[in-house]
Design an enzyme around this catalytic site. Structure first.
Site, PDB file in Angstrom:
ATOM      1  N   ASP A 121      -1.563 -10.084   4.937  1.00 34.51           N
ATOM      2  CA  ASP A 121      -1.141  -8.703   4.700  1.00 34.51           C
ATOM      3  C   ASP A 121       0.370  -8.693   4.556  1.00 34.51           C
ATOM      4  O   ASP A 121       1.090  -9.027   5.490  1.00 34.51           O
ATOM      5  CB  ASP A 121      -1.590  -7.821   5.867  1.00 34.51           C
ATOM      6  CG  ASP A 121      -1.478  -6.342   5.590  1.00 34.51           C
ATOM      7  OD1 ASP A 121      -0.684  -5.947   4.705  1.00 34.51           O
ATOM      8  OD2 ASP A 121      -2.171  -5.564   6.264  1.00 34.51           O
ATOM      9  N   ARG A 123       2.180  -5.980   3.793  1.00 31.34           N
ATOM     10  CA  ARG A 123       2.724  -4.625   3.936  1.00 31.34           C
ATOM     11  C   ARG A 123       3.751  -4.528   5.060  1.00 31.34           C
ATOM     12  O   ARG A 123       3.688  -5.263   6.038  1.00 31.34           O
ATOM     13  CB  ARG A 123       1.602  -3.618   4.198  1.00 31.34           C
ATOM     14  CG  ARG A 123       0.698  -3.440   2.995  1.00 31.34           C
ATOM     15  CD  ARG A 123      -0.432  -2.525   3.292  1.00 31.34           C
ATOM     16  NE  ARG A 123      -1.373  -3.158   4.222  1.00 31.34           N
ATOM     17  CZ  ARG A 123      -2.533  -2.624   4.581  1.00 31.34           C
ATOM     18  NH1 ARG A 123      -2.892  -1.446   4.120  1.00 31.34           N
ATOM     19  NH2 ARG A 123      -3.332  -3.262   5.418  1.00 31.34           N
TER      20      ARG A 123
END
Length: 193
Positions: A121, A123
């Site tokens: 991930d 983000r």
């Protein structure tokens, strides 16, 4: 971080009447969807862009379902959806489609990202801290199944986690299991959907 902030505009939608405001962070333009009145703790959904799910209705993920359930909840209870331009867990649309191709060949969502040279991930949530501070929000109820979002916020108190209950389909069952087993997503409530 260089941030520009737009004016506020009204946005009638099929989910109700909202206000919207854009936050331009370098090359990314994020959107805050606001339903007033709201009170602390403010109901907040942090939603990362998913063009294939949100706009096209892909059944490979649960993104559109989560967005729609969040908009319905915010319409009824007040609060905000913070729509982040972080397509494909922030690997971008081009790389996301390449990851989809690897998933078609049997890899799961995490293995596909790793095969392409990305973390599970990519983000980040610094812009969310900025947005919440801009609106002077100190306490929130976070609409999420993702514990990383709970840990990614630093300048606000998370009073409660509100689960987003989505019924899985035959195309996203493996994806959701991977999110639960490998990424720690809290999806037990989905079995009740």
């Amino acid at each position: 971080m260089n941030i520009e902030i737009s004016n506020v505009a009204k946005l009638p939608s099929r989910f109700g009447m909202f206000k919207v405001q854009a936050f331009k962070e370098d090359e990314k333009e994020h959107l805050v969807i606001i339903k007033e009145p709201y009170k602390e703790p403010v109901n907040i959904r942090i939603h990362s862009e998913c063009l294939t799910g949100d706009a096209i209705g892909s059944l490979k993920c649960d993104c559109r379902d989560q967005l729609e359930e969040s908009l319905k909840f915010i319409e009824k209870n007040g609060g905000m959806v913070i729509y982040l331009r972080q397509e494909g867990r922030n690997i971008g649309l081009f790389n996301k489609i390449n990851a989809y191709n690897l998933q078609d060949k049997g890899l799961d969502t995490i293995e596909a990202n790793h095969q392409l040279g990305f973390k599970t991930d990519e983000r980040t949530y610094e812009i969310v801290d900025f947005i919440l501070k801009y609106y002077k929000i100190k306490s929130i109820n976070l609409l999420t199944n993702n514990p990383k979002k709970l840990m990614g916020l630093h300048n606000v108190k998370v009073a409660a986690r509100v689960p987003i209950i989505i019924k899985p389909n035959k195309f996203n069952e493996k994806y959701l299991q991977t999110k639960k087993n490998e990424m720690g997503h809290l999806l037990d409530d989905n079995k009740k959907a």
